[in-house]
Motif scaffolding. Structure first.
Motif, short mmCIF file in Angstrom:
data_model
loop_
_atom_site.label_atom_id
_atom_site.label_comp_id
_atom_site.label_asym_id
_atom_site.label_seq_id
_atom_site.Cartn_x
_atom_site.Cartn_y
_atom_site.Cartn_z
N PHE A 1 68.89 14.80 15.54
CA PHE A 1 69.08 13.82 16.44
C PHE A 1 68.39 14.02 17.91
O PHE A 1 68.00 13.02 18.70
CB PHE A 1 70.70 14.06 16.88
CG PHE A 1 71.80 13.58 16.02
CD1 PHE A 1 71.30 12.79 14.84
CD2 PHE A 1 73.19 14.20 16.18
CE1 PHE A 1 72.28 12.60 14.04
CE2 PHE A 1 74.20 13.66 15.40
CZ PHE A 1 73.74 12.84 14.18
N ALA B 1 75.52 13.77 20.72
CA ALA B 1 76.90 14.07 20.18
C ALA B 1 77.91 13.92 21.38
O ALA B 1 77.68 14.59 22.63
CB ALA B 1 76.88 15.37 19.88
N SER B 2 78.87 12.95 21.20
CA SER B 2 79.81 12.69 22.11
C SER B 2 80.40 14.03 22.98
O SER B 2 80.49 13.95 24.06
CB SER B 2 80.72 11.90 21.73
OG SER B 2 80.51 10.55 21.12
N SER C 1 73.44 7.47 22.88
CA SER C 1 73.99 7.05 21.56
C SER C 1 75.52 7.64 21.44
O SER C 1 75.80 7.67 20.13
CB SER C 1 72.98 7.72 20.64
OG SER C 1 72.59 8.99 20.99
N SER C 2 76.02 8.40 22.47
CA SER C 2 77.35 8.71 22.21
C SER C 2 78.03 7.68 22.28
O SER C 2 78.42 6.81 23.20
CB SER C 2 77.74 9.73 23.63
OG SER C 2 77.03 10.99 23.41
N THR C 3 79.11 7.52 21.35
CA THR C 3 79.85 6.24 21.19
C THR C 3 81.43 6.65 21.24
O THR C 3 82.40 5.47 21.53
CB THR C 3 79.72 6.10 19.73
OG1 THR C 3 79.79 6.91 18.62
CG2 THR C 3 78.59 5.13 19.52
N ASN C 4 81.91 7.96 21.50
CA ASN C 4 83.39 7.92 21.61
C ASN C 4 83.64 7.44 23.21
O ASN C 4 83.06 7.69 24.22
CB ASN C 4 83.61 9.60 21.88
CG ASN C 4 84.99 9.92 22.06
OD1 ASN C 4 85.88 9.58 22.95
ND2 ASN C 4 85.60 10.26 20.85
N TYR D 1 83.80 12.94 18.32
CA TYR D 1 83.15 11.93 17.69
C TYR D 1 84.09 11.60 16.33
O TYR D 1 84.42 10.38 16.05
CB TYR D 1 81.66 12.06 17.56
CG TYR D 1 80.97 11.20 16.71
CD1 TYR D 1 80.93 9.75 16.60
CD2 TYR D 1 80.73 11.56 15.19
CE1 TYR D 1 80.31 9.13 15.64
CE2 TYR D 1 80.24 10.80 14.30
CZ TYR D 1 80.05 9.46 14.54
OH TYR D 1 79.33 8.47 13.39
N TYR E 1 78.69 14.08 11.04
CA TYR E 1 77.19 14.08 11.20
C TYR E 1 76.48 14.45 9.92
O TYR E 1 77.20 15.23 8.88
CB TYR E 1 76.72 15.40 12.15
CG TYR E 1 77.36 14.91 13.75
CD1 TYR E 1 77.37 13.63 14.14
CD2 TYR E 1 77.78 15.89 14.68
CE1 TYR E 1 77.85 13.07 15.49
CE2 TYR E 1 78.42 15.55 15.55
CZ TYR E 1 78.33 14.22 16.15
OH TYR E 1 78.68 13.80 17.44
N ASP F 1 72.77 9.03 10.62
CA ASP F 1 71.64 8.45 10.63
C ASP F 1 70.35 9.54 11.02
O ASP F 1 70.10 9.79 11.94
CB ASP F 1 71.50 7.51 11.91
CG ASP F 1 70.19 6.66 11.79
OD1 ASP F 1 69.79 6.57 10.48
OD2 ASP F 1 69.72 6.26 13.07
N HIS G 1 73.26 1.63 14.81
CA HIS G 1 72.85 0.63 15.70
C HIS G 1 71.55 -0.22 15.45
O HIS G 1 71.35 -1.23 16.15
CB HIS G 1 72.45 1.54 16.95
CG HIS G 1 73.50 2.51 17.19
ND1 HIS G 1 74.50 2.38 18.47
CD2 HIS G 1 73.88 3.84 16.75
CE1 HIS G 1 75.31 3.30 18.36
NE2 HIS G 1 74.99 4.21 17.37
N1 PHE Z 1 77.56 8.35 18.09
C1 PHE Z 1 77.51 9.70 17.73
C2 PHE Z 1 78.49 10.48 18.73
O1 PHE Z 1 78.92 10.04 19.63
C3 PHE Z 1 76.04 10.45 17.67
C4 PHE Z 1 74.88 9.39 16.94
C5 PHE Z 1 74.58 7.98 17.30
C6 PHE Z 1 74.54 9.98 15.75
C7 PHE Z 1 73.59 7.51 16.58
C8 PHE Z 1 73.59 9.21 14.96
C9 PHE Z 1 73.10 8.14 15.44
O2 PHE Z 1 78.57 11.58 18.52
#
Ligand code: PHE
Length: 407
Positions: A71, A135-136, A157-160, A207, A259, A286, A306
């Motif tokens: 990551f 990582a969120s 890329s943190s999605t939480n 996450y 993960y 990913d 994404h």
């Molecule tokens: N979205 C994940 C999170 O919030 C992180 C992540 C994003 C991992 C994209 C892989 C690809 O922890």
């Protein structure tokens, strides 16, 4: 990509003038007054004068080591490519603006290290803005510190959902897990025709737990049934008890929002136990390591992401070829999002009236219809981005795009 193959990019050499002006501003800065407040030159471009010159210092905190190492490595490479392009364009005279300097600190994927890395970037390295984390759970730690010091932070890329709720300094350029959970549920219901699902998540990762909840809720709303809900701890690699109860409940599909290292190990254990149904994961899968670790066991699984390097848009094709030329590898989603977070930040640097944290954050917040590799990015009032997701199939080294979902 393996760890031994990863190396930090070239150190950015500052001009003497830039070093002198940075040193000058450092003496004026205090530790609590906002790390973003120190400017390399007196003013930005916002007053309609000549574009600002000098150096803009970006701090990146990332898991360059540990069980999520790809990551941080991929994100850092995406950021480095963006910086290399911008600085080269400034040297060539085709772009006017500040050159970018990058400092990256490894957080090993651990909350305490992430906190230390961010504090160091702000108070010692005196960065103007932060990129990170992936990582969120780590972005939640770093975001608190960025907010406290008034230094803008963009998570690639943190999605939480909780990440950007920290405050007005914290942004992201990716979609959120309430949406991603729906995408996983819809894919399972509509494409895999699943009626019964099991859920297995990492109880130590915000996450993973959050995405499990969102996928479960959406799956039920679409008329499906959750027949088993199980959790694991990343400290305990043996999940045979959880998998045995899942097997007994005979689901049509298993949601595995963890993960990649754990997800791959879990799929291996599941196949050994005779579980043959499809696994559906989220963006946390990913990594090239998913297949390196999981082998046959992960083939034919699906995850929402994404971007796919196989998509035919001009932005993706261009990015994939530049990245391959630079690093000799196909960029994953983290690399693409790291690149997008960086170029969106530079765009704000060019527009901001000053490099003060509040001005810069307000300028980032006003970003609309920014064209990135991962899609069009408009920062909304919650400092989030609303973007589409693509479900990809894991297929012998490829990430075949199967279906795209709009928000
Ligand atoms: N979205 C994940 C999170 O919030 C992180 C992540 C994003 C991992 C994209 C892989 C690809 O922890």
């Amino acid at each position: 990509m393996n760890l031994s193959g990863w190396r930090p990019g070239p150190v950015v050499v500052l001009s003497l003038a830039a070093v002198a002006s940075l040193a000058a501003c450092d003496t004026k800065r205090n530790t609590t007054g906002g790390g973003g407040g120190g400017t390399a030159t007196a003013s930005g471009t916002g007053t309609g004068g000549e574009p600002a010159t000098g150096t803009f210092h970006v701090g990146h905190y990332a898991s360059l080591t540990g069980s999520e190492a790809t990551f941080g490595q991929s994100t850092d490479q995406g950021i480095r490519l963006a910086i290399k392009e911008r600085n080269a364009a400034i040297d060539a005279g085709t772009v006017k603006g500040r050159k970018i300097k990058l400092t990256t600190h490894d957080d090993a994927g651990k909350p305490q290290d992430a906190g230390n890395a961010v504090t160091r970037l702000i108070t010692q390295d005196k960065v103007n803005a932060l990129l990170g984390e992936v990582a969120s759970g780590l972005s939640m730690v770093g975001g608190q510190i960025a907010q406290q010091y008034t230094v803008p932070m963009i998570s690639p890329s943190s999605t939480n959902p909780q990440v950007t709720q920290i405050g007005d300094m914290v942004f992201r350029v990716c979609f959120l897990d309430d949406f991603q959970g729906k995408v996983m549920a819809r894919f399972a219901r509509e494409e895999l025709k699943a009626q019964k699902a099991a859920v297995l998540y990492d109880q130590g990762q915000p996450y993973s737990k959050g995405l499990a909840d969102y996928a479960e809720k959406a799956f039920k709303e679409m008329g499906g049934t959750i027949v088993s809900r199980q959790a694991y701890a990343s400290s305990d690699p043996d999940v045979s008890a959880q998998l045995s109860s899942i097997k007994q409940a005979s689901p049509d599909v298993i949601f595995l929002p963890g993960y990649y290292t754990q997800a791959a190990n879990i799929m291996r254990q599941a196949r050994k136990l005779g579980i043959t149904v499809a696994f559906v994961g989220g963006d946390g899968w990913d990594s090239d390591k998913l297949e390196e670790i999981g082998g046959e066991a992960v083939q034919g699984s699906y995850y929402s992401n994404h971007y796919s390097p196989e998509e035919e848009t001009p932005e993706v094709k261009n990015f994939v070829s530049k990245y391959k030329a630079e690093f000799g590898a196909t960029p994953d989603g983290l690399a693409a999002l790291g690149y997008d977070a960086a170029i969106l930040l530079f765009d704000a640097v060019d527009r901001t009236p000053s490099l003060g944290g509040k001005d810069l954050a307000a300028t980032i917040a006003a970003t609309k219809d920014f064209v990135g590799v991962t899609g069009k990015i408009s920062i909304d009032p919650n400092r989030d981005a609303s973007k589409s997701a693509v479900v990809v199939k894991v297929d012998n080294g490829r990430r075949v795009p199967v279906k795209r979902y709009e928000p």
